[in-house]
Design a protein around this motif. Structure first.
Motif, PDB file in Angstrom:
ATOM      1  N   GLY A 285      37.825 -75.232  26.760  1.00  0.00           N
ATOM      2  CA  GLY A 285      37.637 -76.135  25.640  1.00  0.00           C
ATOM      3  C   GLY A 285      38.011 -77.563  25.908  1.00  0.00           C
ATOM      4  N   ALA A 286      38.311 -77.938  27.165  1.00  0.00           N
ATOM      5  CA  ALA A 286      38.699 -79.302  27.485  1.00  0.00           C
ATOM      6  C   ALA A 286      38.126 -79.684  28.847  1.00  0.00           C
ATOM      7  CB  ALA A 286      40.221 -79.446  27.488  1.00  0.00           C
ATOM      8  N   CYS A 287      38.166 -81.000  29.136  1.00  0.00           N
ATOM      9  CA  CYS A 287      37.629 -81.500  30.404  1.00  0.00           C
ATOM     10  C   CYS A 287      38.725 -81.639  31.446  1.00  0.00           C
ATOM     11  CB  CYS A 287      36.968 -82.859  30.183  1.00  0.00           C
ATOM     12  SG  CYS A 287      35.404 -82.763  29.283  1.00  0.00           S
ATOM     13  N   ARG A 288      38.492 -81.128  32.623  1.00  0.00           N
ATOM     14  CA  ARG A 288      39.354 -81.408  33.776  1.00  0.00           C
ATOM     15  C   ARG A 288      38.553 -82.349  34.687  1.00  0.00           C
ATOM     16  NH1 ARG A 288      41.606 -76.710  37.581  1.00  0.00           N
ATOM     17  NH2 ARG A 288      39.444 -76.755  38.294  1.00  0.00           N
ATOM     18  N   CYS A 289      39.039 -83.579  34.751  1.00  0.00           N
ATOM     19  CA  CYS A 289      38.245 -84.658  35.352  1.00  0.00           C
ATOM     20  C   CYS A 289      38.161 -84.526  36.875  1.00  0.00           C
ATOM     21  CB  CYS A 289      38.842 -86.008  34.980  1.00  0.00           C
ATOM     22  SG  CYS A 289      38.880 -86.296  33.193  1.00  0.00           S
ATOM     23  N   ASN A 290      37.045 -85.031  37.387  1.00  0.00           N
ATOM     24  CA  ASN A 290      36.894 -85.123  38.832  1.00  0.00           C
ATOM     25  C   ASN A 290      37.789 -86.221  39.379  1.00  0.00           C
ATOM     26  OD1 ASN A 290      34.936 -83.151  38.655  1.00  0.00           O
ATOM     27  ND2 ASN A 290      33.238 -84.625  38.537  1.00  0.00           N
ATOM     28  N   GLU A 291      37.999 -86.215  40.674  1.00  0.00           N
ATOM     29  CA  GLU A 291      38.866 -87.202  41.306  1.00  0.00           C
ATOM     30  C   GLU A 291      38.325 -88.618  41.038  1.00  0.00           C
ATOM     31  OE1 GLU A 291      40.786 -88.221  45.693  1.00  0.00           O
ATOM     32  OE2 GLU A 291      39.493 -86.465  45.411  1.00  0.00           O
ATOM     33  N   GLY A 292      39.240 -89.481  40.607  1.00  0.00           N
ATOM     34  CA  GLY A 292      38.870 -90.865  40.310  1.00  0.00           C
ATOM     35  C   GLY A 292      38.487 -91.100  38.873  1.00  0.00           C
ATOM     36  N   ARG A 293      38.420 -90.026  38.048  1.00  0.00           N
ATOM     37  CA  ARG A 293      38.064 -90.171  36.646  1.00  0.00           C
ATOM     38  C   ARG A 293      39.231 -89.694  35.777  1.00  0.00           C
ATOM     39  NH1 ARG A 293      33.807 -93.388  35.963  1.00  0.00           N
ATOM     40  NH2 ARG A 293      33.605 -92.492  33.872  1.00  0.00           N
ATOM     41  N   ILE A 294      39.443 -90.350  34.667  1.00  0.00           N
ATOM     42  CA  ILE A 294      40.515 -89.967  33.735  1.00  0.00           C
ATOM     43  C   ILE A 294      39.983 -90.143  32.325  1.00  0.00           C
ATOM     44  CG2 ILE A 294      42.471 -90.510  35.250  1.00  0.00           C
ATOM     45  CD1 ILE A 294      42.659 -93.193  33.893  1.00  0.00           C
ATOM     46  N   GLY A 295      40.818 -89.746  31.370  1.00  0.00           N
ATOM     47  CA  GLY A 295      40.442 -89.829  29.975  1.00  0.00           C
ATOM     48  C   GLY A 295      40.212 -88.455  29.400  1.00  0.00           C
ATOM     49  N   ARG A 296      40.222 -88.398  28.052  1.00  0.00           N
ATOM     50  CA  ARG A 296      40.057 -87.105  27.390  1.00  0.00           C
ATOM     51  C   ARG A 296      38.713 -86.487  27.738  1.00  0.00           C
ATOM     52  NH1 ARG A 296      38.249 -85.179  22.502  1.00  0.00           N
ATOM     53  NH2 ARG A 296      37.559 -87.228  21.844  1.00  0.00           N
ATOM     54  N   LEU A 297      37.706 -87.334  27.842  1.00  0.00           N
ATOM     55  CA  LEU A 297      36.367 -86.857  28.215  1.00  0.00           C
ATOM     56  C   LEU A 297      35.948 -87.394  29.582  1.00  0.00           C
ATOM     57  CD1 LEU A 297      34.575 -87.291  24.774  1.00  0.00           C
ATOM     58  CD2 LEU A 297      35.536 -85.198  25.739  1.00  0.00           C
ATOM     59  N   CYS A 298      36.960 -87.793  30.408  1.00  0.00           N
ATOM     60  CA  CYS A 298      36.697 -88.320  31.754  1.00  0.00           C
ATOM     61  C   CYS A 298      35.796 -89.567  31.690  1.00  0.00           C
ATOM     62  CB  CYS A 298      36.033 -87.260  32.651  1.00  0.00           C
ATOM     63  SG  CYS A 298      36.934 -85.690  32.687  1.00  0.00           S
ATOM     64  N   GLU A 299      35.980 -90.350  30.639  1.00  0.00           N
ATOM     65  CA  GLU A 299      35.091 -91.489  30.434  1.00  0.00           C
ATOM     66  C   GLU A 299      35.507 -92.733  31.193  1.00  0.00           C
ATOM     67  OE1 GLU A 299      37.954 -91.497  26.861  1.00  0.00           O
ATOM     68  OE2 GLU A 299      37.103 -90.082  28.305  1.00  0.00           O
ATOM     69  N   CYS A 300      36.699 -92.722  31.834  1.00  0.00           N
ATOM     70  CA  CYS A 300      37.197 -93.918  32.509  1.00  0.00           C
ATOM     71  C   CYS A 300      37.397 -93.663  33.994  1.00  0.00           C
ATOM     72  CB  CYS A 300      38.511 -94.375  31.901  1.00  0.00           C
ATOM     73  SG  CYS A 300      38.343 -94.995  30.231  1.00  0.00           S
TER      74      CYS A 300
END
Length: 534
Positions: free
Chosen positions: A226-241
């Motif tokens: 139910g949540a995003c685990r961001c790829n390397e180099g990406r952050i944020g609740r939805l990996c938007e940054c």
């Protein structure tokens, strides 16, 4: 090692005819250093009694448990109660009564050993943080217990089998994810069970994640649980940054409150211009708000509880349940505790604040301002004024119009027509004596407007004078009767005395013995002559 115990069941017989010392008693001798729990034996004598204080009972229990020692207290009858209380604090211990000459010590040890060996008590080592343990026992004859009683089984004989069910629960994961160990053993035995704890801190749903999911800002992360685990180099609740944008001042500006230099109120991190609040070890404690400025655990407390247990902490302010107020919801609006027996709040002498009466007049005290230690009492206080206004006499007769007009007075014909208890106003029934030694009756009450009302019986009860004639006649009759009684008693005593004397005379008369022998110098005047020839 120094005593020479083998690795078997160890019994320690403590025999005494006195009480015992424990931690703190060493102060009497100026010894304040806590006991170190070590042997310090030389030639079978403890050598550090002048240096270390006595051990505490908890320290003693710890050492007995560590060394699998079971204690038997052989004490005299006088100190049985003391050592039975101590036995309740020391697992696997027994108390026996020692005779005055110690002749029963062998049988005492046998009985105590049988008692100790018939009980099994489980104990565990120190639990890791966030781990709890519970026991359930399956003893003889279908006896099952839980909680603390689930640790033990009693009345066990050789060859009996008992079972224990142990549940270990992890309420949180260790910080470093390392494994932990718990040891469980029966008291008094060397055998133990070692449990290795391996914490499962990852969810099973992680294996079902969707890599490069569109739900994670155009495929910049894996959507799992139910949540995003961001790829390397990406952050944020939805990996938007991107991580390259995180530290920019433009992003941080969105995470600062107006006129503040703190990012996310120092309670979180600024990620992609949004505050991500810190997680607390206690999952029930939460930071919240756009700038993590709120929490639900920093509200005022009462009796050790947040909001006194009578409200909910929202953004560091208590929202109280109905009928409670105050910064810690510790002030009850219920006036029932302030209600006096007459139905008035605080007896009309104070205000009800937080369920407690605050008496306006300092001389009144008590839960409902009912007690006055220095007051004369309502009756004694108003006696003189009622007397002067109702009967125009008494100590305040001359100053009645100046000092005694503070109440309304009503005259009634008899005591039956006085106001009776049960009315809403506080009421006092009074019976006082006037200057003529007559009794007069009145009531004193104060209504809700603060007006005092007095109802007085218009006719006092005066004692009637003595009747002389019956008193004189009674005295004369009493004197005559007493005289006659004395004469009768004297006559009776004389009769009894005469009868005793007569009986004594008769007895002496019966016992008298007359001497029948003739007097040796007595010569009879009669001479006898016989005719020889006749």
């Amino acid at each position: 090692e120094q005593i020479g115990w083998r690795n078997v069941t160890r019994l320690l017989v403590f025999s005494t005819d006195a009480g015992f010392h424990f931690a703190g008693d060493g102060k009497l001798g100026g010894i304040v250093l806590p006991n170190d729990g070590k042997c310090h034996l030389e030639n079978n004598m403890y050598t550090m009694s002048h240096y270390y204080d006595y051990p505490s009972i908890a320290h003693l229990v710890q050492k007995l448990s560590e060394n699998n020692i079971q204690t038997i207290f052989a004490v005299t009858e006088e100190f049985q109660a003391v050592y039975k209380e101590l036995k309740n604090l020391i697992p696997k211990s027994a108390v026996g009564t020692l005779s005055s000459n110690s002749s029963n010590v062998i049988q005492l040890i046998i009985d105590a050993y049988n008692s100790l060996s018939s009980e099994v008590i489980l104990e565990n080592s120190k639990l890791p943080k966030g781990v709890t343990i519970s026991y359930k026992s399956f003893c003889k004859n279908g006896v099952n217990d839980t909680q603390e009683d689930g640790r033990k089984c009693s009345n066990i004989s050789i060859g009996d089998e008992v079972k224990f069910e142990i549940n270990v629960t992890a309420n949180e994961c260790p910080k470093k994810g390392q494994n932990e160990t718990i040891k469980i053993k029966p008291l008094g035995f060397t055998e133990e069970v070692e449990i290795n704890l391996q914490f499962i801190c990852e969810c099973q749903c992680q294996s079902e994640g969707e890599p490069n999911s569109p739900a994670c800002h155009e495929g910049n992360g894996t959507f799992e649980c139910g949540a995003c685990r961001c790829n390397e180099g990406r952050i944020g609740r939805l990996c938007e940054c991107s991580t390259d944008e995180v530290n920019s001042e433009d992003m941080d500006a969105y995470c600062r409150r107006e006129n503040s230099t703190e990012i996310c109120s120092n309670n979180g991190e600024c990620i992609c211009g949004q505050c991500v609040c810190k997680k607390r070890e206690n999952t029930n404690e939460v930071y919240s708000g756009k700038y993590c400025e709120c929490d639900n655990f920093n509200c005022d407390r009462s009796n050790g509880l947040i909001c006194g247990g009578n409200g909910i902490c929202k953004c560091r302010v208590c929202e109280c349940f109905p009928n409670f107020t105050g910064s810690a919801c510790d002030c009850s609006l219920d006036t029932f505790p302030c209600m006096a027996s007459n139905g008035q709040i605080c007896n009309g002498r104070g205000t009800c604040e937080c369920g407690t009466c605050n008496c306006t007049d300092p001389k009144f005290q008590g839960p409902t301002c009912e007690m006055c230690q220095t007051c004369l009492g309502v009756c004694a206080e108003h006696k003189d004024c009622v007397q002067c206004r109702a009967f125009d006499k008494g100590e305040k007769k001359e100053t009645c119009s100046q000092e005694c007009m503070h109440f309304n007075m009503t005259r009634v014909e008899s005591r039956d027509k006085l106001p009776q208890p049960g009315q809403p106003d506080p009421l006092s029934h009074c019976k006082e004596k006037d200057v003529d030694d007559c009794w007069f009756y009145f009531t004193y009450s104060v209504n809700s407007n603060g007006e005092a009302n007095v109802h007085v019986v218009e006719t006092p009860e005066c004692p009637s004078g003595p009747d002389i004639i019956p008193i004189v006649a009674g005295v004369v009759a009493g004197i005559v009767l007493i005289g006659l009684a004395l004469l009768l008693i004297w006559k009776l005593l004389m009769i009894i005395h005469d009868r005793r004397e007569f009986a004594k005379f008769e007895k002496e008369k019966m016992n008298a013995k007359w001497d029948t022998q003739e007097n040796p110098i007595y010569k009879s005047p009669i001479n006898n002559f016989k005719n020889p020839n006749y």
